[in-house]
Each structure stands twice: as C-alpha cells, then as structure tokens.
Design a protein around this motif. Structure first.
Motif: not given
Length: 628
Positions: A588-594, A596-598, A601-607
């Motif tokens: 879970v902690e690993k997923q949360q870090r990922q 936060q990093q993504q 980026i997603q706000q710019h490229i994901m419809p």
C-alpha cells in the motif's frame, strides 16, 4: 427455438442481466471494485439499490447508485447500462443484496479484507452445432452442471466465476439465412473477395446480439443467468465466442471482408456482455491493453494470497502467434507492478491448456490430407478413423480436427512461443516466490498435469519450476469420442521441457464418478467444472475438478489436485517471516508513492471520464463497423 423466433417473441423490459463482473481490489483505499450490467429498454438508467450485510456484528448499511454509464444502444431499442460498484472491504465477510425497479433482488458475496476468494473455473458453456436429441440427452434445459454450481454456491459461496473461454457458442452462425451467399459460393478465391450485402451486414449484428441474449439472459438460459447474477465473473474469450477456430485460419481468410465484419461484431458484443465495457473503454474498466485494441488481458488479485493473469489469446491471434511479444512485455510489467508481496499463488488462464498430451501424430496427418488416407496413416480404423477423416470445417473446408490442433500451444507453430512464456513465468516464480498454476479448458475433457524439476521431485515446496495445469472442460458441451481420449492417454508420456524440467500428466482418474475402475487415468471425458480455494493454514491451492456422475443429471464427484506453496529465495523467506498484513501494508505504501508521482502527469494526459445518466453521442453501427 432459433434466434429469429426468440427475438420476435421477446417483450421484456430487461432482456439480459443483471450480470456481475469482478474487477479488482484497491488495497490503498480497501475498496472492492465490480460492475453490474443490464440490457434494457430504459432510456434512463433505473437507480441501483444495495444493502450490505456484515456476517459479524459490524451491522449493515445501504447505498444507492443513481448514475450508470450508457455503453451502447442496439438498434435504438436496447440500452447497455453499466453500474460501477465500489464497496469498502472490512475485517469480516459481507453479503450484498442489490435490486432496482427493473429486476427483483439478487445477492452476491464479498470476502473479508484479509481473505482470499473461493472461485469456480469453467469453460465451453454451450453446445456445438450438434443434433437436438444429443442436447436433450445431456440436459440442455436442465443445465445440470450449472445447477450443481448453484447448489454448491448456496452451501459454500463462490466469490468469483473464472470463464476460461467459450462462454457461449457462435457455431450456428454459418447456418443462418443471411450466410447463404457464403455457403453457396464454392470458389475459395471468390469467398475471400465477397462484398457483403446489407442483409449480411445487418445479419451479423442481429445474430451476435441475440445469441448473447439467448445464452446469458433469464428467458433463454435461466440457470446460467442466475449464476451470472449471483457470482461476479472474470471472463476471457476463446474461439467459439467468435467462431470455431478463429485466429487459426490462413491470413487471407482472416483478412477477408466477411471475417473482418464477423470479428467486429464478435468484439463489440463480447466486450459489452462479458466485460461491461467497449473496446475503447476496456483499459478504464480494469483490462490491460495488448498490442492491438482488440486484445485486452486481465491482471488482478483474488484477495491477498491469489493473483490472476488471464491472457487474451484471441484478440491479436494469428496462425503463427497466440499473443505478440509486445503483449507479453506489457503483461509481465503489470505483474511485477501490481501484485502485492503477500500473494503466494498466481493463476494463469490460457483458454487452451499449456500442458496437454501431444497431438503431433494427428497434426502431421491433417496437413497431409490431400495425399494420405488419414486413418491408415494413424494406424487406426473404426471410431478413430472416423475422427480423423471425419467432418470438414464449414468455413474453409479443412479437416475439423486440424483447426483444433492449430489452436494448441504444443502445435508446431506455437511451441517456441509456449517455451518463452513458461520460461518468463519460471523467472517470475523464482524472483517473487509465487507458485504458478495454469487453468485451461477448450478440450471437452478434464485432467491435470505439471512441470517439475527432475532433481526436486520430493521437494516441491522449494521448486519454483513446479507448475500445475488444471484442465476443466466442458461445463455444457459434450465430451469427445472415447477413442480419441484413449489415443491421447496412450500418447501421454513425459516430455523434457528444458534442461532439468520435465512435464507430464497426473494419473488422478483411477475411478469414474460412478465408482467403476478406469483404464484411462489421465483424461476423463465427463463434463465438469473446477472449484478452487486457498488453504490459509497449509499455504496450498486446492483445485477440485467436479465431474458429472450421470449424463444429464445434477450431481458431481470431486477429484482433488493440490498446488503446494513455494518457499524460494529472499521473497520466500519474507513470506514466512513477515505477516500477510505487514506485506500488504508495505505494498500500500509503495502504491501511494507511485500515485503521488503519477498524479501531476495524469492531470495533463488522461481524458476526464464521465458517467452518463443521459444518452451520450453514439456512433451508428452497421454490422459492427462505424458508419462514416
């Protein structure tokens, strides 16, 4: 009842559904994700009411899903409404009752957060193009094995159905009236260049839609419809979900106009009915895009101890490739990314079994059909001779058995691809200390095999190359001729896979379900399904192959195959010394870090994805294609 009669007498508001689909678990938010599909005349989606009951003393709560996504509309009459279901996972099991004003209350079961799913694997849930008297003998109306599943579910509920392919049969397509021009045209080259009439274009669309309604809906298939409304599904198609042998025909036929239109319609309704999505939306609805838009794999978990990889072996298939190299790269990247360290077992669904007796003798014979008497070449007469020299494929005129053999992983065209896939899984098992097991169907019989290291025969818990193959087929269709299974049994010797690894079949069928002693102990031609669960105390995966006792009657006999836990390397040591809860928390902690990093980026490229309660703009479909 044929499809025209069935469709013309259908007047119900909801003609198919509710159908449940399981998607996965978000371990960060402890959320269980699924979907519900109805196909109805409603132009506005009726609200979906859920009542969630805890089996402990944590009480119950209710929720209403007011918005649904309109995926498609069939001929301006029947609307595909998809409801997204997200439920909080808690420390105890839950029973979810759901209903709307369009259908009566149904219920399904959700495991506790730390509990793995009980599953049922099946394949070949329909009849081929065979005489009606044979269907009656095998209980077409009573559906005895599906009735057995529902009885078992009432006692020990299943959390998920794993459809291994051929969830329905499209074989009767070739006999439809609109296919007459294709049937009448005997010149192969003219068939390949045939321009389809308006009747043929509309005929394909009509056939695929109504064949799904007949096979999945409460009017045409009430027992199966009950199962689909009570147990969420994770499905993957095989050839009969399209047409018999699709993907293994020569390239010129696969690229003909007829096959393109056929496949477009098969795709459209496969994604709608079986995955509650469209080809375009599949990645947003829990699927992993392969090298083509028509190919979408599934990687998910069935609780903290079990992972599932369901390979799409049809969406990009050719006579020479089951899946393309890019697809394997995508799938394994997702396996390494998305599977928690708490997982001990990986189930790999492949449609056609990875481990199965070799068919090379038959394959060589089929390829030489023009110049050899196949029965003589195989050294057999009588029943086996009839098998080999028997029916020709209605689409291209080749021997029927040849298409089946071209589909097998052990066919000459696919042997190298098979080897590379298994070697990738061997490496994954070593690195992650995860026991890999295969689930396959297609072959209309049941059995089990395994890969194993020769020098680790009595030390399976430490052998990452030990992999079990479960063969479970068919839950409805009829078994193959006894003579064919006899030859396959005789031809089933051990094979060297690579280096120190061998493969062979188990001898598990020493007795038939009726108690009689059997000679063929490796393969059994009785209809069946597989019930499976994880033994948390022993760490084993238990597979129960449930075989029909009496043809056409409800009741099965179970045959147990265990897949032991794997303890290997550093990952295995951590699974032994670190608790499941701690391993999940680290994930879970690993997923949360990922995340936060993504996020930037997603706000710019994901419809932005919207749920439509109103009718969205939809392309007009003709024969499965967009009309420009």
């Amino acid at each position: 009842m044929n499809l025209n009669s069935f469709s013309s007498t259908t007047r119900e508001r909801v003609i198919c559904g509710p159908l449940l689909r399981y998607i996965g678990i978000d371990y960060v938010t402890r959320t269980y994700r699924a979907s519900c599909l109805i196909v109805s005349t409603d132009t506005q989606a009726p609200p979906l009411h859920l009542q969630i009951h805890s089996t402990s003393n944590e009480g119950s709560k209710s929720m209403v899903i007011n918005e649904a996504q309109l995926l498609d509309v069939f001929r301006r009459q029947y609307h595909f409404w998809r409801y997204e279901i997200q439920l909080p996972l808690i420390s105890s099991r839950q029973v979810v009752t759901y209903q709307s004003d369009a259908f009566s209350p149904k219920e399904f079961h959700v495991p506790a957060y730390n509990e793995s799913f009980r599953f049922m694997f099946y394949s070949c849930s329909g009849f081929s193009d065979i005489p009606q008297e044979t269907k009656d003998k095998f209980g077409e109306k009573e559906n005895p094995l599906w009735a057995d599943v529902i009885d078992r579910h009432k006692v020990m509920p299943f959390h998920v159905l794993l459809g291994g392919g051929d969830q329905l049969y499209q074989d009767c397509l070739i006999k439809e009236d609109f296919m007459k021009p294709w049937r009448d045209e005997k010149n192969p080259s003219k068939r390949l260049t045939m321009e389809l009439s308006r009747d043929m274009l509309e005929g394909f669309e009509h056939f695929y839609f109504w064949n799904y309604v007949k096979n999945f809906g409460p009017k045409g298939n009430p027992i199966v419809a009950t199962a689909y409304a009570s147990i969420p599904s994770v499905n993957m198609w095989d050839d009969h979900d399209i047409i018999d042998g699709y993907g293994s025909y020569p390239a010129d036929m696969q690229n003909s106009n007829c096959f393109k239109v056929l496949f477009a319609n098969a795709c459209r309704f496969y994604y709608l009915f079986q995955h509650h999505t469209t080809m375009e939306l599949a990645p947003q609805h829990g699927m992993i895009r392969g090298s083509l838009p028509t190919c979408n794999h599934i990687v998910t978990t069935l609780g903290p101890d079990i992972a599932l990889l369901s390979l799409d072996c049809r969406g990009e298939r050719t006579k020479y490739d089951v899946c393309r190299p890019k697809s394997y790269d995508i799938v394994f990247t997702e396996l390494y990314r998305a599977i928690p360290a708490s997982v001990k077992h990986l189930l790999v669904v492949t449609g056609v079994p990875i481990i199965y007796p070799r068919l090379s003798t038959f394959e060589n014979a089929m390829e030489g059909v023009a110049t050899f008497n196949l029965a003589t070449l195989a050294g057999k007469t009588g029943a086996l001779g009839n098998i080999i020299t028997g029916s020709l494929n209605k689409w291209n005129g080749d021997p029927e058995l040849l298409d089946d053999m071209n589909d097998h992983w052990t066919a000459g065209n696919h042997e190298l691809e098979r080897k590379k896939l298994v070697e990738k899984l061997q490496l994954y098992a070593r690195e992650k200390s995860i026991r890999v097991s295969f689930l396959g169907g297609d072959v209309h019989c049941c059995g089990a095999g395994r890969f194993y290291s020769k020098d680790m025969r009595d030390k399976e818990q430490g052998d990452p190359f030990f992999m079990v193959q479960i063969i479970s087929s068919a839950i409805i269709n009829v078994p193959p001729p006894h003579a064919l299974l006899t030859v396959l049994n005789q031809n089933s010797k051990y094979n060297t896979f690579n280096g120190n690894v061998e493969e062979k079949m188990y001898k598990i069928f020493t007795k038939s379900p009726n108690g009689n002693v059997r000679q063929n102990t490796k393969l059994m031609g009785m209809r069946n399904y597989c019930a499976g669960y994880y033994d948390d105390e022993k760490g084993t995966m238990n597979f129960w192959i449930q075989a029909e006792k009496v043809v056409g009657q409800k009741g099965t006999m179970g045959y147990l195959v265990d897949a032991p836990k794997l303890i290997f390397g550093e990952a295995g040591n951590r699974q032994v010394t670190v608790s499941k809860e701690q391993l999940l928390q680290e994930f879970v902690e690993k997923q949360q870090r990922q995340q936060q990093q993504q996020q930037p980026i997603q706000q710019h490229i994901m419809p932005h994805q919207e749920h439509h309660h109103h009718r969205p703009h939809l392309h007009h479909y003709v024969g499965g294609f967009f009309k420009q």
